[in-house]
Enzyme design. Structure first.
Site, PDB file in Angstrom:
ATOM      1  CB  VAL A  43      -0.945   0.000   1.222  1.00 45.93           C
ATOM      2  CG1 VAL A  43      -1.778   1.270   1.277  1.00 45.93           C
ATOM      3  CG2 VAL A  43      -1.859  -1.211   1.164  1.00 45.93           C
ATOM      4  CB  CYS A  44       4.065   2.030   1.733  1.00 49.95           C
ATOM      5  SG  CYS A  44       3.630   1.499   3.393  1.00 49.95           S
ATOM      6  CB  THR A  45       5.221   0.653  -2.992  1.00 45.38           C
ATOM      7  OG1 THR A  45       6.135   0.335  -1.948  1.00 45.38           O
ATOM      8  CG2 THR A  45       5.994   0.864  -4.272  1.00 45.38           C
TER       9      THR A  45
END
EC number: 1.11.1.25
Lengths: 156, 161
Positions: A43-45
């Protein structure tokens, strides 16, 4: 309290591995800062960082001086991650390498079950001259509902 | 850890070829096999990236031709970082990139190096080493002080085989 700017080892050597005091980041500035649980994670990326890199101009047009991504990783890992996402020139990346910054904010998160160890919540904030004006914290770090760039534009 | 001793058991994680995160017990990794394990202080740091891992990528086929079943790289980094670092270095499946995320395996081996009071932002990591284990028993151990790179290369392991 300090953070380390994302950089290569050589850049670190040149600057003698200088840390950046929080005052330098926040004093007299309007800063949007968001915390990602882990460099190179899903999700971060794929979601969180892009929601900011594609909205930098919109944020700047609202008077934001800096857009900063922070994570509990060492500065070299974050640097490699930022370069991989082609995000390096677009927003700033800082390493909360020992988690101290997030602990001081009460935003630490134990992600041992996800094999990540002690990390941070997923969150975002708008900070004006060191005072938090907007703070959004996801209920669970795997979600991206309130701490994304679009929501921040509307909240400022 | 010393030559002649059994490698302590532990749990390490990695991303398999299908992109799923897996856990592996060190005992399963080493049981009935000839395994080379080498450790680095930090993914994305110079010596680790430019010398240590590439050396093992280069010699992987030769090591396998001498009976080594598995070559594994261990670091106190999470599995996401190990996967991405392995991709960046072009490991291409030749080396199993293992995460000792909480550092427990490294501590149990007695090979930690505390870089917390140093300025580079790395915390407690693994000393650089390479070892050869047969059925879990250490036959060769090349352990460096901290992150030095003198005896832990793939060439040294090859010499011992």
């Amino acid at each position: 309290l300090a953070l380390q700017e994302a950089r290569t080892w050589d850049q670190g050597l040149e600057s003698q591995f200088a840390t950046t005091p929080l005052s330098q980041i926040f004093k007299d500035k309007r800063v949007v800062i968001f915390g990602t649980p882990g460099a190179f994670t899903g999700v971060c990326t794929k979601g969180h960082v892009p929601s900011y890199t594609k909205n930098v101009e919109q944020l700047k047009s609202k008077g934001v001086d800096s857009v900063i991504c922070v994570a509990v990783n060492d500065p070299y890992t974050i640097n490699a991650w930022a370069e991989k996402m082609n995000a390096k020139g677009k927003i700033q990346f800082f390493a909360d390498f020992d988690g101290g910054f997030h602990k001081s904010l009460g935003l630490e998160c134990d992600l041992s079950k996800a094999l990540l160890g002690l990390r941070s919540q997923r969150w975002s904030a708008f900070v004006d001259d060191g005072v938090v004006k907007v703070l959004k914290v996801e209920k669970v770090p795997s979600e991206l509902k309130v701490s994304d760039g679009e929501t921040m534009i509307k909240a400022i | 850890i010393a030559v002649g001793e059994r490698i302590p058991d532990g749990e390490l994680s990695y991303f398999d070829e299908s992109g799923a995160i897996q856990s592996i017990k060190v005992s399963d990794l080493t049981s009935k096999k000839k395994v080379v394990i080498f450790a680095v202080p930090g993914a994305f740091t110079p010596t680790c990236s430019s010398k240590h891992v590439p050396g093992f990528i280069d010699k992987a086929d030769e090591l396998k031709s001498k009976g080594v079943d598995t070559i594994a790289c261990v670091s106190v980094n999470d599995a996401f970082v190990m996967k991405s670092w392995g991709e960046a270095l072009g490991v291409n499946g030749k080396i199993l990139m293992l995460s000792d995320g909480n550092g427990k395996f490294t501590r149990d081996l007695g090979v930690t190096v505390d870089l917390s009071d140093k300025v580079e932002g790395l915390g407690v990591r693994s000393r650089r080493y390479s070892l050869l284990a047969e059925d879990g028993i250490v036959k060769v151990l090349n352990l460096e002080e901290g992150g030095a790179y003198t005896v832990s290369s793939a060439d040294e392991i090859l010499k011992a085989l």
